[in-house]
Design an enzyme around this catalytic site. Structure first.
Site, PDB file in Angstrom:
ATOM      1  N   HIS A 115       2.585  -8.466  10.197  1.00 24.53           N
ATOM      2  CA  HIS A 115       2.226  -8.231   8.802  1.00 24.53           C
ATOM      3  C   HIS A 115       3.296  -8.693   7.823  1.00 24.53           C
ATOM      4  O   HIS A 115       3.003  -8.864   6.638  1.00 24.53           O
ATOM      5  CB  HIS A 115       1.929  -6.738   8.604  1.00 24.53           C
ATOM      6  CG  HIS A 115       1.284  -6.427   7.294  1.00 24.53           C
ATOM      7  ND1 HIS A 115       0.173  -7.099   6.828  1.00 24.53           N
ATOM      8  CD2 HIS A 115       1.595  -5.505   6.326  1.00 24.53           C
ATOM      9  CE1 HIS A 115      -0.182  -6.627   5.640  1.00 24.53           C
ATOM     10  NE2 HIS A 115       0.669  -5.660   5.326  1.00 24.53           N
ATOM     11  N   TYR A 132       0.811  -1.214   0.000  1.00 21.38           N
ATOM     12  CA  TYR A 132       0.000   0.000   0.000  1.00 21.38           C
ATOM     13  C   TYR A 132       0.848   1.270   0.000  1.00 21.38           C
ATOM     14  O   TYR A 132       0.613   2.176  -0.805  1.00 21.38           O
ATOM     15  CB  TYR A 132      -0.936  -0.021   1.209  1.00 21.38           C
ATOM     16  CG  TYR A 132      -1.979   1.079   1.208  1.00 21.38           C
ATOM     17  CD1 TYR A 132      -3.026   1.058   0.306  1.00 21.38           C
ATOM     18  CD2 TYR A 132      -1.915   2.122   2.132  1.00 21.38           C
ATOM     19  CE1 TYR A 132      -3.991   2.062   0.299  1.00 21.38           C
ATOM     20  CE2 TYR A 132      -2.876   3.124   2.151  1.00 21.38           C
ATOM     21  CZ  TYR A 132      -3.916   3.087   1.229  1.00 21.38           C
ATOM     22  OH  TYR A 132      -4.866   4.076   1.227  1.00 21.38           O
ATOM     23  N   SER A 188       0.659  -8.176   1.030  1.00 26.08           N
ATOM     24  CA  SER A 188      -0.253  -7.134   1.466  1.00 26.08           C
ATOM     25  C   SER A 188      -1.076  -6.662   0.267  1.00 26.08           C
ATOM     26  O   SER A 188      -1.772  -7.454  -0.344  1.00 26.08           O
ATOM     27  CB  SER A 188       0.513  -5.997   2.140  1.00 26.08           C
ATOM     28  OG  SER A 188      -0.377  -5.106   2.770  1.00 26.08           O
ATOM     29  N   GLN A 189      -0.986  -5.382  -0.122  1.00 25.34           N
ATOM     30  CA  GLN A 189      -1.705  -4.949  -1.309  1.00 25.34           C
ATOM     31  C   GLN A 189      -1.267  -5.757  -2.530  1.00 25.34           C
ATOM     32  O   GLN A 189      -2.084  -6.092  -3.404  1.00 25.34           O
ATOM     33  CB  GLN A 189      -1.453  -3.466  -1.564  1.00 25.34           C
ATOM     34  CG  GLN A 189      -2.149  -2.930  -2.802  1.00 25.34           C
ATOM     35  CD  GLN A 189      -1.966  -1.442  -2.957  1.00 25.34           C
ATOM     36  OE1 GLN A 189      -2.873  -0.675  -2.699  1.00 25.34           O
ATOM     37  NE2 GLN A 189      -0.776  -1.031  -3.344  1.00 25.34           N
ATOM     38  N   ASP A 249      -1.029 -10.742  12.637  1.00 27.87           N
ATOM     39  CA  ASP A 249      -1.106  -9.593  11.730  1.00 27.87           C
ATOM     40  C   ASP A 249      -2.258  -8.676  12.140  1.00 27.87           C
ATOM     41  O   ASP A 249      -3.422  -9.084  12.134  1.00 27.87           O
ATOM     42  CB  ASP A 249      -1.325 -10.106  10.297  1.00 27.87           C
ATOM     43  CG  ASP A 249      -1.166  -9.022   9.245  1.00 27.87           C
ATOM     44  OD1 ASP A 249      -1.178  -7.830   9.599  1.00 27.87           O
ATOM     45  OD2 ASP A 249      -1.033  -9.388   8.054  1.00 27.87           O
TER      46      ASP A 249
END
Length: 307
Positions: free
Chosen positions: A283, A84, A167-168, A254
């Site tokens: 994360h 992100y 993640s993203q 996370d």
């Protein structure tokens, strides 16, 4: 006691979900790519190129492209997708392993923000009350167009293209594989973001999901609109369309992308989707321990020379 693997997460799928994304893809103009060799970034083993291409709404998107100087083309290819707030690295390491690698910088990233720059925080809630104008519409398509770019390259084996990100990057790996199911051979998705989006806003108080919570504090009457919008972008609605094998890895502690949402994605995917979980990890989802697993998974499906 919290048991992430047992959590139930349901997302309504819009009746025009497929039509919406078909129309979105059809609206993308010609790529008009440019590749500029970057001698200062290249090495004896890897050639580096500064890439630009045209995506949704005519916006020019930047990427770094690297190819091996060893071995003979066509090479297997890999699109690496940033997180992100992170910027894409020059993916030399993947080319050292035998891949033609494209590290895409979707709109809003530093090298692609001349026309679209909602900021961080900001991207997740940009025009979030309308799924047609939501900022992520173009962002998702920027990654899909990166795949289309590789399909046009003569040094790339069009039958060996994979996606990698966390993640993203993990979440957009799912959406991209769903939107280009015939082109993608495998996906490595760590701590996948953008899956079970509204549920995640209730499971965590960390950013980026907190952006939605803050938006709804100011605009509580927009909650039905926001819920509708994100249903068009939720990885759990893309998952059934994914044909490629997907490697998922999760950190069980996370607090950014709650593991409950990763387990929900795992259940929603058809076919082969190995899952690795890492207790006491946040994360980063098991990095660096999971990297050998990722490399083995990708090599098993994409078969770079010497692997």
């Amino acid at each position: 006691m919290r048991v992430p693997e047992a959590a139930t997460i349901e997302v309504s799928r819009p009746v025009d979900f497929d039509e919406f994304w078909a129309e979105s893809l059809a609206a993308c103009p010609a790529l008009e790519p440019s590749f500029e060799y970057a001698p200062a970034l290249s090495t004896d083993t890897v050639a580096v190129y500064d890439v630009r291409y045209t995506s949704y709404q005519g916006l020019r998107v930047a990427a770094w492209y690297t190819t091996p100087r060893h071995g003979a083309p066509p090479y297997p290819a890999l699109v690496t997708i940033p997180g992100y707030i992170s910027e894409p690295d020059v993916p030399r390491r993947w080319s050292e392993l035998g891949y033609a690698a494209l590290a895409v910088a979707p709109r809003g990233k530093l090298r692609s923000n001349a026309e679209f720059n909602p900021g961080y925080p900001g991207l997740l809630t940009d025009n979030i009350a309308d799924h047609h104008t939501y900022g992520y519409r173009g962002f998702y398509l920027d990654v899909v167009r990166a795949v289309d770019l590789l399909l046009e390259r003569s040094e790339v084996d069009a039958d060996r293209i994979g996606l990698q990100g966390s993640s993203q990057g993990g979440g957009l790996g799912i959406s991209t594989a769903a939107l280009r199911p015939d082109a993608i051979v495998c996906v490595s998705a760590g701590a996948p973001y953008l899956c079970g989006i509204m549920a995640a806003t209730r499971l965590t108080r960390s950013y980026p999901y907190e952006e939605i919570t803050e938006y709804l504090r100011v605009h509580p009457d927009h909650e039905p609109l926001v819920t509708e919008t994100v249903s068009y972008y939720d990885g759990l609605n893309f998952a059934p369309r994914v044909r490629a094998p997907v490697l998922i890895y999760l950190g069980m502690e996370d607090d950014v992308c709650p593991p409950e949402t990763g387990f929900a994605l795992h259940r929603a995917l058809p076919g082969e989707h190995p899952l690795h979980t890492y207790p006491s990890c946040g994360h980063h989802a098991g990095l660096p321990w999971v990297m050998p697993v990722i490399e083995e998974f990708l090599a098993g499906h994409l078969k770079p020379e010497g692997r």
